[in-house]
Design an enzyme around this catalytic site. Structure first.
Site, mmCIF file in Angstrom:
data_model
loop_
_atom_site.group_PDB
_atom_site.id
_atom_site.type_symbol
_atom_site.label_atom_id
_atom_site.label_comp_id
_atom_site.label_asym_id
_atom_site.label_seq_id
_atom_site.Cartn_x
_atom_site.Cartn_y
_atom_site.Cartn_z
ATOM 1 C CE LYS A 23 -1.557 2.094 3.709
ATOM 2 N NZ LYS A 23 -2.058 3.412 4.132
ATOM 3 C CG ASN A 24 2.853 2.421 3.481
ATOM 4 O OD1 ASN A 24 1.725 2.909 3.499
ATOM 5 N ND2 ASN A 24 3.427 1.942 4.571
ATOM 6 C CB CYS A 116 -4.141 6.356 11.380
ATOM 7 S SG CYS A 116 -4.718 4.893 10.504
ATOM 8 N NE ARG A 121 0.346 10.174 9.916
ATOM 9 C CZ ARG A 121 -0.242 9.091 9.380
ATOM 10 N NH1 ARG A 121 -1.493 8.835 9.635
ATOM 11 N NH2 ARG A 121 0.425 8.292 8.591
ATOM 12 C CG ASP A 306 3.168 1.794 9.219
ATOM 13 O OD1 ASP A 306 2.800 2.699 9.982
ATOM 14 O OD2 ASP A 306 3.036 1.852 7.976
ATOM 15 N NE ARG A 400 -6.954 4.653 5.824
ATOM 16 C CZ ARG A 400 -5.930 4.997 6.599
ATOM 17 N NH1 ARG A 400 -5.985 4.817 7.898
ATOM 18 N NH2 ARG A 400 -4.844 5.531 6.074
#
Length: 411
Positions: A23-24, A116, A121, A306, A400
């Site tokens: 995903k990243n 999230c 951030r 993560d 997600r």
């Protein structure tokens, strides 16, 4: 409720899982497709909520963006510099779509990104770098407008922190900027190298990916290409920690162990057996788990932020004490309350989660609420080792970043 996970714990995991695309990596690559004059095909893209939001953003900019089987195809030149507020506000990675629009159209408008709630951030590093390249940001409430009246130009930029998102934003901006950009203090994560490789395949000229200094020579235009994103090291880390927590033997294929080496090394220290191949790892745990001592996250090649909640879930099942500190996000361990409901001995103090020895009676099933993406996955991992049934709610967070996590674990 529909969408909730019902987990019957206490059963070891056994089997082989193919690790999907990351995903990243996929999300920055979808943003990068806005720079391309020709069609882009990303191969083997998992069906994630964040991918669907990204496709909606691309369509709002005027591109054709659709799934074709397991692949995603993006085509067309962006005609609008305004990103749809709904998808942009729900996803942290939406900020990445601004730089390509700014480079192509001289204008990008969005709302501040969501995602999230795991701590601050900020996007100040993104904006400061773009300003050095000729951008003019205007922030009005939640609305962000970026303009580049004279276009973007190369610059010598030094990041005060190796932010992955800021590195990606400035890499995307520099790919079509006039002149050369030097980006110092850049993030070194594999996803950065993946993005640079994609841009180079499309005609870009980027050197230094995987190091802390990137040099980008701006091009007049980029073509499209077919590209397979790298495998998801956090997905692999999740299943490795699940094998440690529940016991059993799990083979993870299609993902080089070097991508998530810190997780595998800590699990070995805790008593797991790890066998490594070129693009596979087998994680097994049939005996006791031992405490991991003090563990810290760090920028790549350190332990990924993560992965911190996932390792914490495995630590719940250990006989000794562990502590894990996340140096990136101050609210990374929103899953701590759920760990306590399962009977885990945890104490959260600032950025540090301390984990006591597994109670003699073990963990027990409970009703749990996913606080965020990785925290939610960590609760699933912990529930696999708990006796009885657990219910995990708010699984939209988990969706997600994981496609069919329940089905994968059930298999």
């Amino acid at each position: 409720m529909a969408g909730d996970y019902i987990i019957t714990g206490g059963r070891p995991l056994n089997g082989t899982v193919w690790v999907p695309a990351a995903k990243n990596s996929v999300l920055p690559l979808l943003a990068a497709s806005l720079l391309c004059s020709g069609p882009v095909r990303l191969c083997g893209v998992p069906e994630l909520a964040d991918v669907a939001e990204s496709l909606a953003l691309l369509r709002s900019a005027g591109c054709t963006a659709e799934r074709q089987g397991a692949d995603v195809r993006v085509d067309g030149v962006p005609g609008s510099g305004t990103l749809a507020a709904g998808p942009a506000g729900r996803m942290r990675a939406s900020i990445l779509f601004c730089a390509p629009l700014l480079a192509r159209l001289g204008r990008a408008q969005t709302v501040l990104p969501g995602g999230c709630r795991i701590g601050a951030r900020p996007i100040d590093l993104h904006l400061a770098g773009l300003v050095q390249m000729g951008a003019c940001p205007q922030l009005e409430g939640e609305r962000l407008l970026l303009t580049a009246p004279a276009g973007l130009h190369g610059a010598d930029i030094t990041l005060r922190f190796p932010s992955v998102g800021a590195t990606e934003t400035l890499l995307l901006a520099a790919a079509l900027a006039q002149g050369e950009t030097t980006l110092r203090g850049a993030a070194r994560e594999p996803e950065i190298s993946d993005l640079a490789e994609f841009l180079n395949r499309c005609g870009g000229r980027i050197e230094g990916a995987g190091t802390s200094t990137l040099r980008i020579e701006g091009r007049r235009g980029l073509s499209g290409c077919d590209f397979s994103p790298l495998p998801d090291r956090i997905f692999a880390s999740t299943l490795a920690c699940a094998a440690a927590a529940a016991g059993g033997r799990v083979e993870l294929t299609g993902c080089p162990p070097a991508l998530y080496a810190p997780v595998l090394e800590i699990l070995e220290q805790m008593g797991c057996t790890v066998e490594r191949g070129a693009d596979r790892a087998e994680v097994a745990r049939f005996g006791r788990l031992y405490g991991a001592g003090r563990v810290f996250t760090g920028v790549y090649p350190g332990l990924a932020t993560d992965a911190a909640p996932l390792l914490a879930a495995a630590m719940l099942c250990a006989e000794g004490e562990s502590s894990i500190e996340d140096v990136v996000f101050e609210r990374r361990f929103g899953c701590a309350e759920g760990f306590e409901r399962l009977g885990g001995r945890v104490n959260r103090s600032g950025r540090v989660l301390s984990v006591g020895p597994l109670p003699e009676s073990g963990l027990h099933g409970a009703t749990l609420t996913a606080p965020d993406l990785r925290g939610g996955a960590a609760l699933v991992v912990a529930a696999l080792s708990a006796r009885g049934k657990s219910l995990v709610e708010e699984t939209r967070h988990i969706d997600r970043g994981y496609a069919g996590l329940c089905e994968v674990l059930a298999s």
